[in-house]
Write an enzyme that holds these catalytic residues in place. Structure first.
Site, PDB file in Angstrom:
ATOM      1  N   ASP A 101      -2.358   0.441   0.486  1.00  0.00           N
ATOM      2  CA  ASP A 101      -1.995   1.634   1.255  1.00  0.00           C
ATOM      3  C   ASP A 101      -1.137   2.567   0.407  1.00  0.00           C
ATOM      4  OD1 ASP A 101       0.180  -0.286   1.392  1.00  0.00           O
ATOM      5  OD2 ASP A 101       1.100   0.960   2.926  1.00  0.00           O
ATOM      6  N   GLU A 156       2.064  -1.989   3.064  1.00  0.00           N
ATOM      7  CA  GLU A 156       3.323  -2.260   2.371  1.00  0.00           C
ATOM      8  C   GLU A 156       4.314  -1.127   2.578  1.00  0.00           C
ATOM      9  OE1 GLU A 156       6.163  -2.254  -1.129  1.00  0.00           O
ATOM     10  OE2 GLU A 156       4.822  -0.689  -0.430  1.00  0.00           O
TER      11      GLU A 156
HETATM   12 ZN   LIG Z   1       4.281   0.328  -3.959  1.00  0.00          ZN
END
Ligand SMILES: [Zn+2]
Length: 414
Positions: free
Chosen positions: A82, A177
């Site tokens: 992401d 994340e």
């Molecule tokens: Zn990163």
């Protein structure tokens, strides 16, 4: 010809994989699942036949061992797919600025977006290198598609060089994340590794084996609300108590804006205000758990002092653990960092040890039983439209991954 790490990277960044804090699904956005399905197909095409994506959008795959030694542990490499929701991430148009010579790099879609050596001294290291940027209106997504491209390229290299001795190498590509959820559904048992390395760091040679320890403090001031026209002697304004409390925080120390290096801080970042009840949330950060406790005692004392000035008010103080310094885990597994240092050195790079003034998925994974320091991926200017990465740094990261697989095999015999 195998695809180069640069070509792979240029392809990945054109997929919109921004995560979304406001979503409760996992992965938080459909773009990430589309990317992961394509990634599985790519991994299978290069020979990683067990590559798969689970229902939460986590991809895992295996490079089978080539060594005859039975004592070589399985190790893993991890990157997140992401990109940050703070910046536009759709329609990324990557640009390769060949053979950098210190010139200003003007990004065509916004005249004010200029990457200047004077502003970003890390560029001084990049003379002669090919710098990749976006076009001025979006992030690039080197954080962390550089890491994804490097791991996949290293895996392809290992699959086509079966003469290189190494143990089982596991790969994982995680969603979300950037919104702090990357470790939430990571199946450590299924991954089955002694340790892992995230490829999600900055310049050549960086190795991060220490992160902040982090707590969240929620301080609730209770006042008493009544009609303001008839409030004399009865109203207790919780907003004023909270303001008094904030005012007591040290103005020029213990804050994000006044600390660096190994110093910790306390940081009020959200306030929900009403006369009856005002909630202040603070994050508390320190590299030592004892340092966290000390800061929390101070904050609690200041909150009680503020409340004590307002007769009849009350304060509730809650502390929630967020994550802990991964060093506590890595110190118990010294090989994990030592082998990474050796691999970086073998690739002709000085090892640059850094402490992360934040957390990574590795911080949480380390405490979930998977010691996971962070290696450089070549990322610079994270979460910015001036984000950049160099082709040569990405190639070095691929070399370091391959070298690390060799080091673990060699050292297992000793
Ligand atoms: Zn990163």
């Amino acid at each position: 010809m195998p695809e180069t790490v640069l070509d792979r990277f240029l392809r990945y960044v054109q997929c919109d994989t921004r995560s979304d804090d406001g979503s409760t699904s996992c992965p938080s956005t459909p773009g990430q699942m589309i990317f992961q399905r394509d990634l599985v197909a790519e991994l299978r095409a290069i020979g990683l036949s067990d590559a798969d994506v689970d229902a939460n959008g986590y991809v895992m795959a295996t490079v089978p061992a080539t060594t005859k030694r039975t004592s070589v542990p399985a190790i893993g490499f991890i990157a997140h797919v992401d990109t940050s929701p703070e910046m536009p991430g759709a329609g990324v148009k990557p640009i390769v600025h060949a053979r950098y010579d210190g010139r200003d790099l003007a990004l065509p879609d916004d005249p004010s977006a200029i990457l200047r050596l004077a502003d970003f001294p890390a560029l001084a290291d990049q003379t002669g290198h090919d710098i990749v940027t976006a076009s001025g209106t979006t992030l690039l997504g080197a954080d962390d598609k550089a890491g994804v491209a490097e791991i996949v390229t290293a895996a392809e290299y290992l699959m086509s060089h079966r003469e290189i001795p190494h143990g089982v190498i596991r790969l994982a590509f995680t969603p979300d994340e950037e919104i702090g959820r990357g470790a939430n559904h990571f199946d450590v048992a299924k991954f089955g590794c002694l340790c892992a390395y995230t490829l999600d760091g900055g310049g050549r040679g960086e190795l991060e084996s220490e992160s902040f320890s982090a707590d969240l403090m929620t301080i609730t001031f209770h006042g008493f609300n009544t009609h303001p026209g008839y409030a004399k002697g009865t109203m207790i304004n919780a907003i004023k108590i909270a303001a008094d409390f904030i005012h007591r925080l040290p103005p020029d120390q213990l804050s994000p804006e006044s600390t660096e290096g190994h110093e910790g801080f306390v940081h009020p970042y959200v306030q929900q205000s009403a006369v009856d009840r005002t909630v202040v949330k603070l994050i508390v950060r320190d590299f030592e758990t004892a340092g966290l406790a000390e800061k929390e005692r101070l904050v609690a004392a200041l909150a009680r002092d503020a409340a004590a000035r307002f007769a009849g008010s009350r304060v509730d103080i809650a502390v929630d653990e967020q994550y802990r310094n991964m060093r506590a885990v890595l110190d118990r597994h010294p090989d994990v960092v030592a082998h990474a240092r050796e691999a970086i050195s073998r690739c002709g790079l000085p090892v640059v040890s850094r402490s992360i003034r934040g957390g990574t998925d590795g911080s949480r994974l380390s405490f979930m039983g998977l010691p996971t320091p962070n290696l450089f991926a070549g990322e610079h200017n994270f979460h910015s439209r001036l984000e950049w990465v160099s082709r040569q740094d990405m190639e070095k990261a691929v070399d370091v991954i391959v070298a690390l697989c060799r080091v673990w095999e060699e050292r297992a015999a000793l």
